[in-house]
Scaffold this motif. Structure first.
Motif, mmCIF file in Angstrom:
data_model
loop_
_atom_site.group_PDB
_atom_site.id
_atom_site.type_symbol
_atom_site.label_atom_id
_atom_site.label_comp_id
_atom_site.label_asym_id
_atom_site.label_seq_id
_atom_site.Cartn_x
_atom_site.Cartn_y
_atom_site.Cartn_z
ATOM 1 N N ASP A 50 0.818 -1.211 0.000
ATOM 2 C CA ASP A 50 0.000 0.000 0.000
ATOM 3 C C ASP A 50 0.854 1.264 0.000
ATOM 4 O OD1 ASP A 50 -2.301 -1.549 -0.004
ATOM 5 O OD2 ASP A 50 -2.599 -1.405 2.173
ATOM 6 N N LEU A 51 1.908 1.281 0.813
ATOM 7 C CA LEU A 51 2.755 2.467 0.904
ATOM 8 C C LEU A 51 3.577 2.665 -0.372
ATOM 9 C CD1 LEU A 51 3.889 2.144 4.627
ATOM 10 C CD2 LEU A 51 2.102 3.615 3.683
ATOM 11 N N GLY A 52 4.064 1.580 -0.948
ATOM 12 C CA GLY A 52 4.804 1.680 -2.206
ATOM 13 C C GLY A 52 3.913 2.145 -3.344
ATOM 14 N N LYS A 53 2.723 1.598 -3.400
ATOM 15 C CA LYS A 53 1.789 1.987 -4.455
ATOM 16 C C LYS A 53 1.331 3.432 -4.293
ATOM 17 C CE LYS A 53 -2.085 0.337 -7.088
ATOM 18 N NZ LYS A 53 -2.999 -0.730 -7.364
ATOM 19 N N ARG A 54 1.193 3.873 -3.048
ATOM 20 C CA ARG A 54 0.794 5.263 -2.793
ATOM 21 C C ARG A 54 1.821 6.238 -3.373
ATOM 22 N NH1 ARG A 54 0.498 7.973 3.120
ATOM 23 N NH2 ARG A 54 -0.404 5.982 3.660
ATOM 24 N N ILE A 55 3.099 5.904 -3.223
ATOM 25 C CA ILE A 55 4.161 6.759 -3.768
ATOM 26 C C ILE A 55 4.066 6.823 -5.292
ATOM 27 C CG2 ILE A 55 6.664 6.843 -4.192
ATOM 28 C CD1 ILE A 55 6.461 7.686 -1.511
ATOM 29 N N LEU A 56 3.966 5.665 -5.950
ATOM 30 C CA LEU A 56 3.973 5.638 -7.409
ATOM 31 C C LEU A 56 2.677 6.178 -8.017
ATOM 32 C CD1 LEU A 56 5.858 2.287 -8.051
ATOM 33 C CD2 LEU A 56 6.754 4.617 -8.108
ATOM 34 N N ASN A 57 1.558 6.054 -7.308
ATOM 35 C CA ASN A 57 0.297 6.615 -7.797
ATOM 36 C C ASN A 57 0.318 8.135 -7.811
ATOM 37 O OD1 ASN A 57 -1.531 4.738 -8.784
ATOM 38 N ND2 ASN A 57 -2.143 4.095 -6.733
ATOM 39 N N THR A 58 1.207 8.725 -7.054
ATOM 40 C CA THR A 58 1.345 10.180 -7.046
ATOM 41 C C THR A 58 1.634 10.687 -8.453
ATOM 42 O OG1 THR A 58 2.154 10.126 -4.783
ATOM 43 C CG2 THR A 58 2.647 12.100 -6.040
ATOM 44 N N CYS A 59 2.365 9.914 -9.233
ATOM 45 C CA CYS A 59 2.692 10.321 -10.599
ATOM 46 C C CYS A 59 1.448 10.393 -11.485
ATOM 47 C CB CYS A 59 3.704 9.351 -11.207
ATOM 48 S SG CYS A 59 5.295 9.376 -10.377
ATOM 49 N N ASN A 60 0.467 9.565 -11.211
ATOM 50 C CA ASN A 60 -0.757 9.564 -12.018
ATOM 51 C C ASN A 60 -1.749 10.629 -11.562
ATOM 52 O OD1 ASN A 60 0.340 7.369 -13.310
ATOM 53 N ND2 ASN A 60 -0.990 5.876 -12.351
ATOM 54 N N THR A 61 -1.806 10.881 -10.267
ATOM 55 C CA THR A 61 -2.843 11.760 -9.723
ATOM 56 C C THR A 61 -2.345 13.144 -9.330
ATOM 57 O OG1 THR A 61 -2.450 11.009 -7.459
ATOM 58 C CG2 THR A 61 -4.067 9.775 -8.772
ATOM 59 N N SER A 62 -1.050 13.327 -9.178
ATOM 60 C CA SER A 62 -0.434 14.569 -8.684
ATOM 61 C C SER A 62 -0.894 14.920 -7.270
ATOM 62 C CB SER A 62 -0.724 15.749 -9.618
ATOM 63 O OG SER A 62 -0.172 15.506 -10.888
ATOM 64 N N LYS A 63 -1.410 13.926 -6.557
ATOM 65 C CA LYS A 63 -1.816 14.116 -5.167
ATOM 66 C C LYS A 63 -1.064 13.099 -4.325
ATOM 67 C CE LYS A 63 -6.425 15.576 -6.436
ATOM 68 N NZ LYS A 63 -7.829 15.197 -6.519
ATOM 69 N N PHE A 64 -0.561 13.558 -3.179
ATOM 70 C CA PHE A 64 0.168 12.662 -2.293
ATOM 71 C C PHE A 64 -0.295 12.877 -0.864
ATOM 72 C CE2 PHE A 64 3.931 11.933 0.496
ATOM 73 C CZ PHE A 64 3.952 10.557 0.390
ATOM 74 N N LYS A 65 -0.732 11.788 -0.245
ATOM 75 C CA LYS A 65 -1.080 11.820 1.171
ATOM 76 C C LYS A 65 0.215 11.552 1.941
ATOM 77 C CE LYS A 65 -3.640 9.346 4.666
ATOM 78 N NZ LYS A 65 -4.238 8.062 4.979
#
Length: 157
Positions: A50-65
């Protein structure tokens, strides 16, 4: 006197050439070892994913929690800012395209600092090269490091 001197030199030479016993070498634990999937806590596997995917999904969404203190160490929290991720994401989007998913390949345990390194193959839109995401979890089950590199089949610390 000369004979005594020669005997002492011969004994010193023989004792210097004596090899270590193999029993002490085999009792030392390896510095790193690949863990079987069953040996890894499923909750920890899920958390690392979950934490690894959250980092890489930032590139798609431009949002980072941002990470919390329960999820990551202070050093990781300080280094994973939206600004730093955005600059990295720009390069990755141009070169690899959209991020799709990560697949767990292996978990490596580092016995010197008692961390577990989760090695994921990252899937992107363009498939001309394979990328790797390493999520390192410490003894407290917090992310202590995140690293992205080109994929290699054998883990090199």
């Amino acid at each position: 006197m000369k004979k005594l001197f020669l005997v002492i030199i011969a004994i010193a030479t023989l004792s210097a050439c004596k090899s270590k016993s193999s029993s002490t070498a085999s009792t030392k634990k390896a510095r790193i070892e690949v863990l079987a999937s069953e040996e890894v806590n499923p909750a920890l596997k899920s958390k690392a994913y979950d934490l690894g995917k959250r980092i890489l999904n930032t590139c798609n969404t431009s949002k980072f929690k941002p990470f919390t203190t329960e999820e990551a160490t202070d050093k990781v929290i300080q280094n994973t800012t939206l600004e730093r991720l955005s600059s990295t994401c720009q390069k990755y989007l141009l070169k690899y395209g959209q991020f799709k998913d990560i697949k767990l390949v292996e978990v490596v345990k580092n016995n010197t600092d008692n961390t577990q390194i989760f090695r994921y193959k990252a899937e992107y839109q363009r498939k001309f090269t394979q990328k790797e995401l390493q999520v390192t979890m410490n003894e407290e089950n917090k992310v202590s490091a995140i690293k992205s590199t080109d994929w290699v089949d054998v883990y090199v610390p």
